[in-house]
Motif scaffolding. Structure first.
Motif, PDB file in Angstrom:
ATOM      1  N   GLU A 114      57.573 172.205 -30.994  1.00  0.00           N
ATOM      2  CA  GLU A 114      57.284 171.271 -29.902  1.00  0.00           C
ATOM      3  C   GLU A 114      56.938 169.883 -30.444  1.00  0.00           C
ATOM      4  O   GLU A 114      57.373 168.851 -29.916  1.00  0.00           O
ATOM      5  CB  GLU A 114      56.122 171.827 -29.061  1.00  0.00           C
ATOM      6  N   GLN A 118      58.993 166.339 -29.906  1.00  0.00           N
ATOM      7  CA  GLN A 118      58.409 165.108 -29.345  1.00  0.00           C
ATOM      8  C   GLN A 118      58.629 163.918 -30.272  1.00  0.00           C
ATOM      9  O   GLN A 118      58.943 162.813 -29.820  1.00  0.00           O
ATOM     10  CB  GLN A 118      56.918 165.327 -29.101  1.00  0.00           C
ATOM     11  N   LYS A 121      62.244 162.885 -30.081  1.00  0.00           N
ATOM     12  CA  LYS A 121      62.527 162.208 -28.819  1.00  0.00           C
ATOM     13  C   LYS A 121      62.004 160.780 -28.842  1.00  0.00           C
ATOM     14  O   LYS A 121      62.654 159.847 -28.360  1.00  0.00           O
ATOM     15  CB  LYS A 121      61.897 162.994 -27.676  1.00  0.00           C
TER      16      LYS A 121
END
Length: 1370
Positions: A114, A118, A121
């Motif tokens: 995760e 992030q 991104k």
């Protein structure tokens, strides 16, 4: 080791354990079983153990997955030590230790994924946002920003850029540009898949023929070149894949290959053989012009890379390859290009072929079997110069070929060598098309490479070109020879004498460009590492000759440039160069004495001083000059004379005075052994004097005196008549070298006189004096002044000899022979005889000034003054007939004689007893001059008349002298008017100087006359002042208005003081008002002498004032009261004394008959019990009662009183029953001194009183009597502290308060004499009375009419409460 890198210290209470791949292993024990309790041992290799140790150094808790949680729970592990590595909370670690391993691994994997998502991104969005805003202006900034992001997130950024390259077809060029910047940050850690993806994408886009622009292909090619920095093998392998036959590669594949070869030459060597094989296969397939250009570009870079490798093979790690291995592969390609492509007509292709041939030819030249084939192609290259299209690339190819030839000593065929020399030389001097700097540099480099291979042949060729009668050819040849010398090659170092010999053939060329080129060659030659065995001295001598020739032609710009270049060459001379000392010493001394080399003296003296120091290090004998050798050296006397003359103008020629003196000190051993010790001490002080001044601040007269004294002292220490005789001859010879007039020649005359004065050979001195008297051109002013200087200075030691020489020469002038009669008439016509006699007259007076004082009085009348008058009378005769002489120069000469003789007599010890018999006769001549030249300046001869020479003049003679002086001076117009009428500023200064001198002369005349008869009757009879009073006063008062010259004002005041003492009030008339106002203007002048005489004048006016002007003068005294008080403590004692006398004289104008004897007298001693302040109040000015000191600080020294920061006003302080102090505070004036002199202005504090603290105070501390201090004219007593004029000017507005309400008024006896008191006056009076120990009920009641009873004072100590409440004690 930090906590993040050190291994966990796994300790327990029982034993030490070590980590294994499956759990914890006790020290010396077997590992635990991995399942079902089954155990066993298994050997682990070193790599496994190292890997496991690295795992345990990790700081991430996820690395615990290799251990059994159950085993960990059984061990008593120190969680505090684990916490230093994991850096997690205690509760989280406890929960982690008791949960299953699979669950913890899953949670950690999900959390890490995760987080990575992030981060990816965020980077993706940021890069996309930056790419969206990219344009031409911000392209570099955005690329730099993305590159900064890539420093930590390289893989993510590259992935984002690759995705955009595939999706965004419009901005691919910009994306490639950004990708290139990003890859520059890569250090080799990029993932292989991304590397392969970049290579595949870039090659695909370079190979596309549809919908892909050349700009995009170039961008893709540049990206691959940048990527090859860290991944060269990957890129090169893929590139070779696209070069594989049977298909011809795309153009940009070859372009990329060329760029790779250029950027990574050594890395390409392992791939070179395979690359050349591919090139050999495709050479027959290349058909188009652009493909051939790309193909030639690859060949060029391949050849360059191989040549670079052959020179730097030791830097490579792979096995060495020989030149023959490469030549074997290059020969087919070279043959194909030279056989099939040389005849092409396309300019771009021909340029590419020429660029490729140079590296290939230089490579193939390594093999002897290919050299003939290479030499044949040189002719084709040289033919290409005729087309004048690719000249730079032709020269570049030749330079590569010649570089290999010179480095590996490969001789060129003689014909080819001559052809190359001729072609390159033609390119250098060709004027058809200007050469670019880059091309010129390459041509010079080719010539230097030719010098490496065959220096003698090249020098012979250039020497033959120097014989050509063509300016451009000679200049080009000289420039090429300069380049060869500047290269300082081992091959040419021993051939410098041939080069210098070739250049010597052009030294006689008068063309400016050729001369400049020769000088540039000389500068390069002298700055090389060695000048041995190359005839360098002839080049140095040529520099001095060129400087001398150009000095006479400085109006021409080219000559000015040549002279500057000569000085630059001499300044760059480095005596530390090998062989330079032998070249320059001692020949360089030849150019010290000749005057035409004066401009070179500064660098010349510097070089000689360095050479002397080097010789002295070798030994004293090495530094001694050999005067009998082949070098014609100057004599020691010539060197001393020349260097002293140069030092007389120390700041000329960029300051060569110091250099000359320093050289003189260095050469002291060669000048004379007797002066060494004295010069070591004296010369540094002379140099320090020059360095401590500037050209504007130097006192030229004092400097000349110092040098002449130095010369005289040196000759006295040498004490050799022959040596002194020789230096006088040297000085005489050097005079012809200097222009006339010039400061150097003027100093030479004085130096010659000084040397004659020291010389003990009287026969030589006499012959020199007669020679100069006979050979001088008396029509020229500088020569007249020179002969006067020679005889005057020689008279210092040879007075009789000098006077006899003058007398003999004068007697010879009076003898007339028949053959000389016509020439004598011509002399009369041209004025030569008058100039000669005038010169002799000036010489006599100058001899009197320089003569020894103990011998002057016995010779001054008969031998000096008598001969002066004899020549003067003879000048007034023509052929024996006396005529009226109208020669003003002759009259001024006599005046100058009189002045100098009188001054010389007065300087003697027995001048007071000496009777000057010619005084009356000379005075008669001067009076005749004044009568015939009216309305003119009073000349300086008045100093003679005012001198104290005996006999004294009679009354009639003095009167006549003074009368003529008045008639000459007073009718002159004002000074400012005459200055305005002058043509130049220099004339204006001269007029002002004459004006001041005339007034000074008049003042001295009057002073001397008064000293002889200081009586009023004699003064009246002598001056007839009343007869000329109006005339005198108008002239002298008018001079007071001159605000530009304090000297004029001072002399006018002195004259006024003497005149006013003989006049009465009615004699002054209407001039009284103007005179009084002008006098008050200078009370606060900066000049203390002016202030002093101004107070004297004011006191004289106070004495003169009776009835007519009493009211007016009373008002002026009232306005000046504060100024008089201040100046009682003037920093200058003489001003203070004059002010005190004037202060006493002004008392009657306050209605006071006299001052009490103690009111301004010495203060009484303090009574016992008084404090320091009260006791000090009486310590005022002795006899003046005024004390000035700094507020709150100790009293400053005399002349350092200050007004800075003070407020205007008065303040009073009580200090005792009989004492009162008045404190005066003034603000400093901000106006300039020239504006302070205004009529009726308030007094201004002198500038000499400013400069300390925040203010100054003037305290009046006079000891007051117990009952009134002064008596008014009417008989009424009034206290001195209540004088009204103080209150009118001193009390500040802020003090008007309770004191003013006390009702203090003006005494009744003074009320009619002064204006009504103001509020300031009332406040001051109240304050003064309250601070004193005397009490007054009412100041108005204390004043009584004439004949009344004096006021009584209250008993001591009785004070009313109302007085205290009103603040009278403050």
């Amino acid at each position: 080791m930090s906590s993040s890198t050190r291994p966990w210290p796994m300790t327990c209470s029982a034993s030490r354990t070590t980590p294994t791949s499956r759990g914890w292993l006790p020290a010396g024990g077997a590992p635990h079983s991995s399942s079902g309790g089954r155990g066993g041992t298994r050997r682990q290799g070193p790599a496994t153990r190292r890997r496991k140790r690295r795992c345990w150094t990790k700081t991430n808790w996820v690395q615990l997955r290799h251990m059994h949680i159950a085993d960990i729970s059984k061990k008593e592990v120190c969680w505090e030590e684990m916490g230093s590595v994991c850096q997690e909370g205690e509760e989280h670690r406890h929960a982690l230790a008791h949960q299953p391993y699979e669950k913890s691994l899953k949670l950690s994997s999900e959390g890490a994924g995760e987080k990575r998502h992030q981060v990816r991104k965020g980077v993706y969005n940021e890069v996309i946002s930056l790419l969206a805003h990219m344009d031409d202006q911000d392209k570099d900034k955005i690329a730099l920003r993305i590159a900064c992001i890539a420093e930590t997130k390289l893989a993510i950024v590259v992935t984002v850029l690759l995705e955009n390259l595939q999706q965004d077809e419009q901005n691919r060029v910009d994306i490639y540009y950004v990708l290139e910047k990003v890859l520059q940050q890569d250090t080799g850690g990029l993932e292989r898949r991304l590397v392969n993806k970049i290579i595949t994408l870039a090659f695909d886009q370079m190979r596309e023929s549809q919908q892909v622009t050349n700009e995009l292909k170039v961008a893709a090619s540049n990206t691959l070149v940048t990527l090859a920095r860290c991944y060269f093998n990957n890129v090169m392998v893929e590139l070779h894949h696209h070069l594989e036959p049977p298909q011809l590669p795309e153009e940009f594949i070859l372009v990329t290959l060329r760029n790779l070869l250029s950027a990574y030459a050594l890395k390409c060597i392992p791939f070179m053989v395979l690359t050349l094989l591919f090139m050999c296969y495709m050479q027959k397939l290349v058909k188009g012009g652009r493909m051939r250009q790309a193909f030639c570009g690859v060949l060029e870079e391949c050849s360059r890379a191989v040549n670079f490798y052959l020179s730097n093979w030791e830097k490579c790690s792979f096995p060495r390859m020989s030149a023959s291995q490469f030549c074997y592969r290059f020969l087919p390609l070279y043959s194909h290009v030279t056989s099939n492509w040389l005849t092409c007509e396309e300019p771009e292709l021909k340029q590419a072929i020429i660029k490729a041939l140079g590296p290939m030819m230089s490579l193939l030249l390594h093999e002897e079997k290919y050299q003939d084939q290479i030499f044949e192609l040189i002719s084709w290259l040289l033919e290409q110069y005729k087309e004048d299209a690719h000249v730079f690339h032709i020269t570049k190819s030749l330079s590569q070929l010649l570089e290999v030839s010179g480095e590996y000593k490969i001789p060129l065929p003689k014909r080819k060598f001559q052809a190359i020399c001729s072609a390159l030389h033609n390119q250098v001097f060709s004027q058809a098309k200007p050469l670019s700097l880059e091309h010129h540099t390459e041509l010079v480099y080719c010539i230097v490479q030719l010098a490496r291979s065959s220096p003698e042949d090249l020098i012979a060729f250039l020497r033959s070109q120097l014989k050509v009668e063509n300016e451009a050819v000679r200049v080009a040849s000289l420039n090429l020879l300069r380049a060869i010398v500047g290269a300082d090659l081992p091959e040419t170092r021993l051939k410098k004498f041939l080069i210098v010999k070739a250049v010597k053939s052009t030294l006689g060329d008068q063309n400016a460009m050729v001369r400049t080129a020769v000088l540039h060659f000389i500068r390069r030659l002298l700055s090389s590492e060695s000048v041995e065995n190359c005839a360098a001295w002839e080049m140095v001598a040529h520099v001095f000759r060129e400087f001398s020739v150009s000095t006479s032609k400085l109006a021409i710009q080219e000559e000015n440039t040549i002279q500057t270049l000569c000085i630059d060459i001499l300044q760059c001379l480095d005596t530390s160069v090998s062989g330079m000392t032998e070249v320059l010493w001692p020949r360089l001394l030849e150019y010290v004495v000749p005057a035409q080399y004066t401009g070179t003296l500064k660098p010349l003296c510097r070089c000689l001083r360095e050479l002397v120091e080097k010789k002295q290090q070798e030994g004293e004998e090495a530094a001694c000059l050999a005067y009998g050798g082949p070098v014609k050296l100057p004599t020691p006397q010539g060197l001393l004379a020349r260097l002293l003359v140069v030092a007389s103008s120390p700041y000329a020629g960029e300051g060569h005075g110091c250099a000359a003196l320093q050289l003189l000190q260095a050469l002291h051993q060669n000048i004379h052994a007797a002066v060494g010790e004295m010069w070591v001490v004296k010369i540094p002080s002379l140099v320090q004097y020059i360095e401590g001044n500037t050209e504007n601040s130097l006192d030229c007269a004092r400097w000349e005196h110092m040098l002449l004294q130095f010369l005289g002292t040196s000759l006295e220490m040498i004490d050799d008549s022959a040596w002194s005789r020789q230096i006088s001859l040297e000085l005489s010879q050097q005079m012809a070298s200097y222009t006339s007039p010039s400061p150097e020649k003027s100093f030479l005359y004085k130096a010659l006189g000084t040397s004659l004065a020291v010389c003990q050979d009287l026969v030589h001195v006499k012959s020199q004096l007669h020679q100069f008297l006979r050979t001088t051109d008396y029509m020229e002013v500088p020569e007249r002044e020179g002969v006067i200087s020679i005889l005057a200075f020689s008279a210092e030691s040879h007075l009789d000899l000098t006077l006899n020489a003058l007398q003999e020469f004068g007697a010879a002038m009076n003898k007339v022979k028949i053959p000389e009669f016509i020439s004598r008439l011509k002399d009369y016509h041209h004025g030569k005889r008058g100039k000669t006699r005038s010169t002799l007259m000036l010489t006599y007076s100058s001899v009197a000034v320089h003569a020894p004082k103990d011998q002057l009085l016995s010779r001054v009348e008969a031998d000096i003054t008598g001969n002066i008058l004899l020549h003067y009378r003879a000048s007034c005769q023509v052929l024996g007939i006396t005529v009226a002489n109208k020669d003003m120069y002759l009259k001024l000469t006599l005046i100058h004689n009189v002045m100098e003789i009188s001054c010389a007599i007065l300087e003697t010890r027995d001048s007071q007893e000496f009777e000057f018999s010619y005084k009356l006769e000379l005075l008669g001549y001067m009076l005749d001059f004044i009568k015939k030249k009216k309305n003119h300046w009073i000349p300086w001869h008045l100093q003679f008349a005012t001198s104290k020479l005996k006999p004294s003049l009679t009354l009639e003679e003095n009167r006549e002298l003074l009368d003529q002086c008045f008639k000459s001076l007073f009718p002159l117009p004002p000074l400012e008017m005459m200055k305005k009428e002058s043509e130049t500023a220099k004339d204006a200064l001269l007029i002002q100087s004459l004006y001041v001198r005339s007034l000074e002369a008049l003042g001295k005349l009057m002073e001397t006359l008064l000293e002889e008869e200081p009586t009023a009757d004699w003064f009246q009879e002598m001056f007839e002042v009343k007869k000329h009073k109006k005339f005198l006063l108008d002239i002298l008062i008018g001079a007071l208005h001159d605000i530009f010259s304090s000297e004029v004002i001072g002399e006018s005041m002195k004259a006024l003081a003497k005149v006013l003492k003989q006049l009465k009030e009615k004699d002054i008339g209407s001039s009284f008002r103007d005179l009084t106002q002008q006098i008050r203007t200078y009370f606060d002048d900066e000049d203390h002498a002016l202030r002093s005489v101004d107070f004297v004048l004011f006191g004289i006016l106070a004495q003169l004032t009776k009835k007519k002007w009493k009211a007016y003068f009373t008002e002026q005294v009232r306005k000046s009261w504060v100024t008089l008080l201040l100046h009682l403590q003037d920093p200058k004692p003489q001003v203070s004394m004059k002010c005190r006398a004037t202060f006493h004289l002004c008392f009657p104008f306050f209605g006071l008959k006299r001052a009490h004897p103690r009111s301004l007298g010495p203060p009484s001693p303090p009574r016992a019990g008084q404090d320091g302040d009260r006791a000090g109040a009486g310590e005022g000015l002795r006899g003046g009662g005024l004390k000035v000191q700094q507020q709150g600080t100790p009293a400053p020294p005399d002349g350092e009183l200050s007004t800075r920061g003070a407020r205007p006003g008065w303040r009073t302080e009580g200090s005792g029953r009989r004492e009162a102090r008045v404190t005066v505070e003034r603000r400093p004036q901000s106006r300039p001194a020239s504006q302070a002199r205004r009529v009726g202005g308030k007094p201004r504090i002198p500038g000499s009183w400013r400069g300390h603290g925040s203010g100054f105070s003037a305290r009046l501390a006079g000891t007051m009597p117990s009952r009134g201090t002064a008596e008014p004219a009417g008989g009424c007593r009034a206290p001195l502290r209540a004088l009204p004029s103080v209150a009118s000017y001193a009390c500040p507005p802020g003090r008007v308060g309770a004191e003013a309400a006390a009702g203090w008024g003006t005494p009744r006896g003074l009320r009619n004499r002064f204006p009504q008191p103001s509020a300031r006056y009332l406040a001051l009076s109240a304050s003064l009375a309250a601070r004193g120990r005397r009490r007054f009920k009412d100041l108005r009641g204390l004043s009584r009419p004439v004949g009344g009873t004096p006021a009584t004072r209250e008993p001591r100590g009785e004070r009313k409460e109302g007085d205290r409440r009103e603040g009278k004690d403050v």
